[in-house]
Design an enzyme around this catalytic site. Sequence first.
Site, PDB file in Angstrom:
ATOM      1  N   LYS A  18       0.841  -1.204   0.000  1.00 38.56           N
ATOM      2  CA  LYS A  18       0.000   0.000   0.000  1.00 38.56           C
ATOM      3  C   LYS A  18       0.874   1.252   0.000  1.00 38.56           C
ATOM      4  O   LYS A  18       0.609   2.206  -0.734  1.00 38.56           O
ATOM      5  CB  LYS A  18      -0.926  -0.001   1.227  1.00 38.56           C
ATOM      6  N   GLN A  41      -4.958  -1.739   9.974  1.00 40.32           N
ATOM      7  CA  GLN A  41      -4.675  -3.030   9.351  1.00 40.32           C
ATOM      8  C   GLN A  41      -5.207  -4.154  10.233  1.00 40.32           C
ATOM      9  O   GLN A  41      -4.945  -4.199  11.431  1.00 40.32           O
ATOM     10  CB  GLN A  41      -3.158  -3.175   9.122  1.00 40.32           C
ATOM     11  N   ASP A  89     -11.148   2.170   3.905  1.00 41.18           N
ATOM     12  CA  ASP A  89     -11.309   0.715   3.785  1.00 41.18           C
ATOM     13  C   ASP A  89     -12.780   0.351   3.610  1.00 41.18           C
ATOM     14  O   ASP A  89     -13.102  -0.779   3.246  1.00 41.18           O
ATOM     15  CB  ASP A  89     -10.796   0.017   5.058  1.00 41.18           C
TER      16      ASP A  89
HETATM   17  N1  GUN Z   1      -6.548  -7.284   6.303  1.00 40.74           N
HETATM   18  C1  GUN Z   1      -6.801  -8.034   5.210  1.00 40.74           C
HETATM   19  N2  GUN Z   1      -7.307  -7.286   4.222  1.00 40.74           N
HETATM   20  C2  GUN Z   1      -7.386  -6.024   4.695  1.00 40.74           C
HETATM   21  C3  GUN Z   1      -7.836  -4.785   4.135  1.00 40.74           C
HETATM   22  O1  GUN Z   1      -8.292  -4.689   2.998  1.00 40.74           O
HETATM   23  N3  GUN Z   1      -7.741  -3.704   4.951  1.00 40.74           N
HETATM   24  C4  GUN Z   1      -7.272  -3.799   6.220  1.00 40.74           C
HETATM   25  N4  GUN Z   1      -7.239  -2.699   6.951  1.00 40.74           N
HETATM   26  N5  GUN Z   1      -6.860  -4.909   6.769  1.00 40.74           N
HETATM   27  C5  GUN Z   1      -6.911  -6.033   6.003  1.00 40.74           C
END
Ligand code: GUN
Length: 283
Positions: free
Chosen positions: A51, A95, A118
């Site tokens: 990211k 996350q 998200d």
């Molecule tokens: N853990 C697995 N996929 C994601 C996601 O798309 N966003 C976040 N914040 N955590 C994750």
Amino acid sequence: MQILDGRKVASLILSELTNEVVLLNKKNVQPKLVIISVGENPASALYIRAKQHACKKIGILSDLLKFPENLTTEALISTIQSLNTDSSVHGIIVQLPLPKTISTPLVIRAILPKKDVDGFHAYNLGKMFLSTEFEDLAPSTPSGIVRLLEHYEITFEGKEVTVVGHSNIVGKPISVMLLNRNATVTICHIYTKDLAKHTRNAEILIVAVGKPGLITADMVRSGVIAVDVGINRLPDGSVCGDIDFLNVSKKATFITPVPGGVGPMTVACLLENVVKSAKRLNI
Ligand code: GUN
């Protein structure tokens, strides 16, 4: 059989976003994403790096706030509250998974819905139930799947779609998004009695479970469009999805590879949400 090339489609989205970031910069807006990470999780570390790398590539600022495993729910919420009111921050993501000692629902609820890039806040998830027009800050993996299939001119209306996995992050929201697009959606999960019966019925099969080799060739119909959301690390260090790619690809018309399928699309759609949020917070 055609590969659904997530890397290629994601790079098209990222190059469009680069232009939008330049336009925002001209208006003295510098889009910024804050990523919160608690404890150590090798998979999460990898996703976070992807990211941040993508942010850098297109000119979005990203801050990583790393906290130790013993952080309390209250302390995390108070960090989020200060980011909510910080006008230089346009997107906040926490996350997942969080350590078991932290309440994930309470933490997600603390994020200002306008900065919830998200799309995990109940406000943003709930709005999606209304129609495509209300899929505003939608979760990025489901958005990425829709965008990838649309790029290859795959339509959803009237299609038999089976979704395997009913997580809040992927399975449930992709099911709603495809229902909004008039697909006939079947959702399977760990308690489903006869998984193969449902997967064999699918014209579009979406698998988001996290079990390598869960879907074998005998479980799909000939001509299936197969979308693999799983990212599993094998003991030899290699990465694979939930679908037996080698054998299922022989029966499929379209299939996503792992890596290089849904993963890059997730990152691109997350950044799209950050740019959307930056625009909206600065109107
Ligand atoms: N853990 C697995 N996929 C994601 C996601 O798309 N966003 C976040 N914040 N955590 C994750």
